[in-house]
Scaffold this active site. Structure first.
Site, PDB file in Angstrom:
ATOM      1  N   LEU A   1       0.856  -1.206   0.000  1.00 10.99           N
ATOM      2  CA  LEU A   1       0.000   0.000   0.000  1.00 10.99           C
ATOM      3  C   LEU A   1       0.884   1.245   0.000  1.00 10.99           C
ATOM      4  O   LEU A   1       0.783   2.121   0.854  1.00 10.99           O
ATOM      5  CB  LEU A   1      -0.919  -0.012   1.219  1.00 10.99           C
ATOM      6  CG  LEU A   1      -2.197   0.817   1.096  1.00 10.99           C
ATOM      7  CD1 LEU A   1      -3.082   0.305  -0.045  1.00 10.99           C
ATOM      8  CD2 LEU A   1      -2.973   0.811   2.407  1.00 10.99           C
ATOM      9  N   GLY A   2       1.777   1.300  -0.992  1.00  8.18           N
ATOM     10  CA  GLY A   2       2.595   2.504  -1.175  1.00  8.18           C
ATOM     11  C   GLY A   2       1.879   3.486  -2.069  1.00  8.18           C
ATOM     12  O   GLY A   2       0.644   3.482  -2.147  1.00  8.18           O
ATOM     13  N   ARG A   3       2.631   4.325  -2.789  1.00  8.52           N
ATOM     14  CA  ARG A   3       2.029   5.343  -3.664  1.00  8.52           C
ATOM     15  C   ARG A   3       1.098   4.675  -4.683  1.00  8.52           C
ATOM     16  O   ARG A   3      -0.056   5.062  -4.844  1.00  8.52           O
ATOM     17  CB  ARG A   3       3.110   6.106  -4.402  1.00  8.52           C
ATOM     18  CG  ARG A   3       4.062   6.918  -3.558  1.00  8.52           C
ATOM     19  CD  ARG A   3       5.113   7.530  -4.471  1.00  8.52           C
ATOM     20  NE  ARG A   3       6.070   8.372  -3.780  1.00  8.52           N
ATOM     21  CZ  ARG A   3       7.244   7.954  -3.335  1.00  8.52           C
ATOM     22  NH1 ARG A   3       7.590   6.682  -3.489  1.00  8.52           N
ATOM     23  NH2 ARG A   3       8.091   8.781  -2.742  1.00  8.52           N
ATOM     24  N   ILE A   4       1.610   3.669  -5.377  1.00 10.29           N
ATOM     25  CA  ILE A   4       0.823   3.054  -6.458  1.00 10.29           C
ATOM     26  C   ILE A   4      -0.319   2.223  -5.886  1.00 10.29           C
ATOM     27  O   ILE A   4      -1.470   2.327  -6.337  1.00 10.29           O
ATOM     28  CB  ILE A   4       1.751   2.215  -7.370  1.00 10.29           C
ATOM     29  CG1 ILE A   4       2.705   3.145  -8.137  1.00 10.29           C
ATOM     30  CG2 ILE A   4       0.937   1.337  -8.314  1.00 10.29           C
ATOM     31  CD1 ILE A   4       3.770   2.431  -8.950  1.00 10.29           C
TER      32      ILE A   4
ATOM     33  N   ARG B   1       6.571  -6.313 -10.736  1.00  9.18           N
ATOM     34  CA  ARG B   1       7.668  -6.930 -11.483  1.00  9.18           C
ATOM     35  C   ARG B   1       7.329  -8.392 -11.731  1.00  9.18           C
ATOM     36  O   ARG B   1       6.699  -9.054 -10.897  1.00  9.18           O
ATOM     37  CB  ARG B   1       8.967  -6.828 -10.663  1.00  9.18           C
ATOM     38  CG  ARG B   1       9.578  -5.415 -10.646  1.00  9.18           C
ATOM     39  CD  ARG B   1      10.295  -5.125 -11.940  1.00  9.18           C
ATOM     40  NE  ARG B   1      11.056  -3.882 -11.914  1.00  9.18           N
ATOM     41  CZ  ARG B   1      10.536  -2.696 -12.232  1.00  9.18           C
ATOM     42  NH1 ARG B   1       9.254  -2.602 -12.586  1.00  9.18           N
ATOM     43  NH2 ARG B   1      11.288  -1.608 -12.217  1.00  9.18           N
TER      44      ARG B   1
ATOM     45  N   ILE C   1       1.171  -5.446 -11.781  1.00 10.59           N
ATOM     46  CA  ILE C   1       1.748  -4.241 -12.404  1.00 10.59           C
ATOM     47  C   ILE C   1       3.059  -3.896 -11.691  1.00 10.59           C
ATOM     48  O   ILE C   1       3.547  -2.771 -11.785  1.00 10.59           O
ATOM     49  CB  ILE C   1       0.763  -3.034 -12.365  1.00 10.59           C
ATOM     50  CG1 ILE C   1       0.085  -2.896 -10.994  1.00 10.59           C
ATOM     51  CG2 ILE C   1      -0.280  -3.186 -13.443  1.00 10.59           C
ATOM     52  CD1 ILE C   1       0.875  -2.235  -9.949  1.00 10.59           C
TER      53      ILE C   1
ATOM     54  N   SER D   1       0.841  -5.540   3.876  1.00  8.56           N
ATOM     55  CA  SER D   1       2.151  -4.888   3.784  1.00  8.56           C
ATOM     56  C   SER D   1       2.929  -5.358   5.004  1.00  8.56           C
ATOM     57  O   SER D   1       2.363  -6.002   5.901  1.00  8.56           O
ATOM     58  CB  SER D   1       2.020  -3.366   3.760  1.00  8.56           C
ATOM     59  OG  SER D   1       1.499  -2.897   4.984  1.00  8.56           O
TER      60      SER D   1
ATOM     61  N   GLU E   1      11.297 -10.835 -19.322  1.00  8.13           N
ATOM     62  CA  GLU E   1      10.870  -9.934 -20.407  1.00  8.13           C
ATOM     63  C   GLU E   1      11.976  -9.784 -21.460  1.00  8.13           C
ATOM     64  O   GLU E   1      13.160  -9.761 -21.103  1.00  8.13           O
ATOM     65  CB  GLU E   1      10.518  -8.560 -19.819  1.00  8.13           C
ATOM     66  CG  GLU E   1       9.316  -8.607 -18.888  1.00  8.13           C
ATOM     67  CD  GLU E   1       9.063  -7.289 -18.166  1.00  8.13           C
ATOM     68  OE1 GLU E   1       9.732  -6.289 -18.492  1.00  8.13           O
ATOM     69  OE2 GLU E   1       8.209  -7.267 -17.288  1.00  8.13           O
TER      70      GLU E   1
ATOM     71  N   ASP F   1       1.133  -7.181 -16.678  1.00 12.00           N
ATOM     72  CA  ASP F   1       1.903  -6.190 -17.451  1.00 12.00           C
ATOM     73  C   ASP F   1       3.390  -6.475 -17.352  1.00 12.00           C
ATOM     74  O   ASP F   1       4.211  -5.799 -17.988  1.00 12.00           O
ATOM     75  CB  ASP F   1       1.593  -4.778 -16.935  1.00 12.00           C
ATOM     76  CG  ASP F   1       2.280  -3.701 -17.772  1.00 12.00           C
ATOM     77  OD1 ASP F   1       2.832  -2.742 -17.191  1.00 12.00           O
ATOM     78  OD2 ASP F   1       2.299  -3.832 -19.016  1.00 12.00           O
TER      79      ASP F   1
ATOM     80  N   HIS G   1       4.680  -4.534 -20.542  1.00 18.52           N
ATOM     81  CA  HIS G   1       5.267  -3.647 -19.523  1.00 18.52           C
ATOM     82  C   HIS G   1       5.074  -2.183 -19.919  1.00 18.52           C
ATOM     83  O   HIS G   1       6.040  -1.447 -20.153  1.00 18.52           O
ATOM     84  CB  HIS G   1       6.751  -3.957 -19.322  1.00 18.52           C
ATOM     85  CG  HIS G   1       7.263  -3.466 -17.996  1.00 18.52           C
ATOM     86  ND1 HIS G   1       8.195  -4.131 -17.252  1.00 18.52           N
ATOM     87  CD2 HIS G   1       6.977  -2.346 -17.296  1.00 18.52           C
ATOM     88  CE1 HIS G   1       8.459  -3.447 -16.141  1.00 18.52           C
ATOM     89  NE2 HIS G   1       7.730  -2.361 -16.156  1.00 18.52           N
TER      90      HIS G   1
HETATM   91  C1  8YV Z   1       9.704   2.024 -16.191  1.00 24.23           C
HETATM   92  C2  8YV Z   1       8.967   0.493 -14.428  1.00 24.23           C
HETATM   93  O1  8YV Z   1       8.997   3.205 -16.170  1.00 24.23           O
HETATM   94  O2  8YV Z   1       8.922   2.575 -13.298  1.00 24.23           O
HETATM   95  C3  8YV Z   1       9.294   1.390 -13.286  1.00 24.23           C
HETATM   96  O3  8YV Z   1       9.907   0.864 -12.339  1.00 24.23           O
HETATM   97  O4  8YV Z   1       8.794  -0.643 -14.245  1.00 24.23           O
HETATM   98  C4  8YV Z   1       8.791   0.945 -15.782  1.00 24.23           C
HETATM   99  O5  8YV Z   1       7.448   1.293 -15.951  1.00 24.23           O
HETATM  100  C5  8YV Z   1      10.226   1.700 -17.551  1.00 24.23           C
HETATM  101  O6  8YV Z   1      11.045   0.596 -17.410  1.00 24.23           O
HETATM  102  C6  8YV Z   1      11.001   2.867 -18.142  1.00 24.23           C
HETATM  103  O7  8YV Z   1      11.771   2.421 -19.219  1.00 24.23           O
END
Ligand code: 8YV
Length: 313
Positions: free
Chosen positions: A152-155, A232, A230, A174, A261, A256, A279
């Site tokens: 539950l950080g910024r995103i 890693r 969303i 968390s 990758e 995503d 991504h």
């Molecule tokens: C990057 C990301 O923005 O912000 C991150 O940590 O995972 C990506 O969305 C992207 O890799 C920029 O090239």
């Protein structure tokens, strides 16, 4: 006065490169095929690195740059940077938080809607002329579904606020309970997964969160549950997820990010209950320009001995 040498590790964004070219002696790592020769020539002059998720800034890389003062990440995640090594050498590290929060949170909601309402499959249904054969099957409602957020950080907080607008009850996991939050807290991912319809990965990637989504969590989420990532790719034990999706042990996934990758398990390609994105969380013109400005701003602050805008280390 000679321009400061800055190394950018991969082609990330043309606007970023333009802005860096204006101010610095920009070295593009990918244009030097002979890496040994490159480091022999430049290791004593490169004072800054601009990187992102795609090229590890590990200890070997960092120690090969004898004059390195700062690593500026073009992204909010810094899991590709050996922070301990940077701390030992007094190398500053910055990232690009906040400016990308909206995009990533928007995409998380988009993945929830697209996955539960099968929007991609509906689009293919019309474009392949199948509507003439009959109505599309019924899907499942998003509004009101229980959304569980890991991190539950910024995103994570931005995702929660968006999901609340769809009348979704919010719960989270968390490392510690957030006293300022009114959302339901679970002290373990298993307990969170057992009590939600949609499980969202929104935490940083660390050794503790690697494979935080494993077989046990997937089974706790269950056959009516959906997984959204969303964060890693390595947050998820990908082979376990693939088998759960193929075997129907979870209802679907919106992804995503992936462990290796741009390689994505091809078993997923034929599944209609899976939405796969390349991504693109922060991938809008506005956001990537804002990220680039933040990278440049941090470098300018560092070299003019002013406080960094968004320091990590
Ligand atoms: C990057 C990301 O923005 O912000 C991150 O940590 O995972 C990506 O969305 C992207 O890799 C920029 O090239």
């Amino acid at each position: 006065m000679e321009k400061i040498s800055v190394l950018i590790t991969s082609p990330m964004n043309s606007y970023l490169e333009q802005q860096l070219d204006k101010r610095f002696n920009l070295l593009r790592l990918w244009t030097f095929p002979q890496k040994d020769e490159f480091f022999k020539e430049y290791s004593g002059s490169i004072r800054a690195v601009v990187g992102n998720r795609s090229v590890p800034n590990d200890r070997e890389f960092i120690d090969s740059l004898l004059a390195l003062e700062i690593v500026a990440s073009f992204g909010v995640g810094v899991d590709q940077v050996d922070l301990a090594c940077c701390k030992e050498r007094g190398i500053k590290v910055t990232n690009t938080p906040d400016v990308l929060t909206d995009d990533v949170a928007d995409l998380a909601i988009g993945l929830m809607l697209t996955t539960l309402r099968r929007i991609c499959e509906c689009d293919r249904y019309v474009k392949h002329g199948l509507w003439k054969t009959g109505e599309f099957k019924l899907t499942t409602k998003f509004s009101g579904k229980k959304v569980g957020i890991i991190g539950l950080g910024r995103i994570g907080t931005a995702i929660a606020k968006r999901a609340e607008a769809f009348n979704c009850p919010i719960s989270y996991y968390s490392q510690s309970k957030k006293p300022e939050s009114n959302y339901k807290y679970f002290p373990s991912v298993i307990e969170l997964a057992s009590d939600c319809d949609i499980l969202v990965v929104a935490c940083p990637l660390t050794e503790e969160t690697r494979h935080i989504i494993n077989r046990e969590v997937i089974d706790a989420l269950g056959p009516k549950g959906y997984l959204i990532n969303i964060g890693r790719g390595p947050h998820i034990d990908e082979p376990e997820l693939v088998s759960a999706l193929v075997e129907g042990r979870i209802a679907g996934a919106g992804l995503d990010v992936f462990e290796n990758e741009p390689h994505v398990p091809e078993e997923l390609f034929k599944l209609d209950n899976v939405v796969l994105l390349p991504h693109v969380g922060s991938g809008t013109v506005e956001t990537r320009n804002a990220m680039a400005d933040l990278v440049v701003g941090n470098l300018e602050a560092h070299f003019s001995k002013k406080p960094l805008l968004t320091p990590v280390v």
